[in-house]
Design a protein around this motif. Sequence first.
Motif, PDB file in Angstrom:
ATOM      1  N   GLN A  80      29.855  43.563  38.738  1.00 28.07           N
ATOM      2  CA  GLN A  80      30.689  44.106  37.672  1.00 28.07           C
ATOM      3  C   GLN A  80      32.002  43.334  37.628  1.00 28.07           C
ATOM      4  OE1 GLN A  80      30.245  46.952  35.537  1.00 28.07           O
ATOM      5  NE2 GLN A  80      28.134  46.591  36.142  1.00 28.07           N
ATOM      6  N   PRO A  81      32.445  42.918  36.438  1.00 24.66           N
ATOM      7  CA  PRO A  81      33.728  42.223  36.356  1.00 24.66           C
ATOM      8  C   PRO A  81      34.885  43.199  36.573  1.00 24.66           C
ATOM      9  CG  PRO A  81      32.858  42.601  34.162  1.00 24.66           C
ATOM     10  CD  PRO A  81      31.802  43.062  35.133  1.00 24.66           C
ATOM     11  N   LEU A  82      35.999  42.671  36.992  1.00 24.70           N
ATOM     12  CA  LEU A  82      37.211  43.476  37.125  1.00 24.70           C
ATOM     13  C   LEU A  82      38.409  42.615  36.754  1.00 24.70           C
ATOM     14  CD1 LEU A  82      38.980  42.698  39.931  1.00 24.70           C
ATOM     15  CD2 LEU A  82      37.023  43.780  40.980  1.00 24.70           C
ATOM     16  N   GLU A  83      39.500  43.281  36.459  1.00 19.75           N
ATOM     17  CA  GLU A  83      40.779  42.623  36.244  1.00 19.75           C
ATOM     18  C   GLU A  83      41.754  43.172  37.275  1.00 19.75           C
ATOM     19  OE1 GLU A  83      42.065  43.035  32.208  1.00 19.75           O
ATOM     20  OE2 GLU A  83      40.306  42.008  31.420  1.00 19.75           O
ATOM     21  N   TRP A  84      42.670  42.336  37.715  1.00 16.10           N
ATOM     22  CA  TRP A  84      43.637  42.764  38.706  1.00 16.10           C
ATOM     23  C   TRP A  84      44.988  42.132  38.410  1.00 16.10           C
ATOM     24  CZ3 TRP A  84      46.475  39.537  41.789  1.00 16.10           C
ATOM     25  CH2 TRP A  84      46.066  38.200  41.849  1.00 16.10           C
ATOM     26  N   LYS A  85      46.040  42.743  38.952  1.00 16.06           N
ATOM     27  CA  LYS A  85      47.376  42.151  38.901  1.00 16.06           C
ATOM     28  C   LYS A  85      48.257  42.822  39.946  1.00 16.06           C
ATOM     29  CE  LYS A  85      48.528  44.864  34.834  1.00 16.06           C
ATOM     30  NZ  LYS A  85      48.950  44.805  33.452  1.00 16.06           N
ATOM     31  N   PHE A  86      49.251  42.063  40.371  1.00 16.21           N
ATOM     32  CA  PHE A  86      50.244  42.593  41.288  1.00 16.21           C
ATOM     33  C   PHE A  86      51.355  43.285  40.498  1.00 16.21           C
ATOM     34  CE2 PHE A  86      48.985  39.134  44.414  1.00 16.21           C
ATOM     35  CZ  PHE A  86      48.536  40.007  45.377  1.00 16.21           C
TER      36      PHE A  86
END
Length: 131
Positions: A80-86
């Motif tokens: 499954q794709p995901l997006e992330w950020k700090f």
Amino acid sequence: IISQSCRKESAPVSANVRLLTEESWSYDQFGIDDNLDGQIDIPQNFESCALDDEIKFNTNGSGSFHQGANLCYPDIPQSQPLEWKFHNDETQLEYGGAVHNILALDEEQLAIYTEESDGTSTVRHMVVYNH
């Protein structure tokens, strides 16, 4: 003949981005930090099918969650794709619909937590990943 080449310089990444994105992460520990000291006091067991799951963060803010060979959820795609950020000077990591506070991020371990409060007490849910 004069030849010029254009080489696109990639933007430098922070140490935390490098540490987060170098390798895939696997579950190590999960549980409750009852006294809020950064240690799991009440361990919770992963389902055996989750022990081979991996999460991968890419430098461009994308990533993927991979179920591994032992599928916990056979009705959904294995990856499954995901997006992330700090956030907050890279002390918080957002992915999977939640903002997690970072306790540790180094070459071997990613330890994160979220907190729930009912106004009188706080429950800290911790997850520790390793390579």
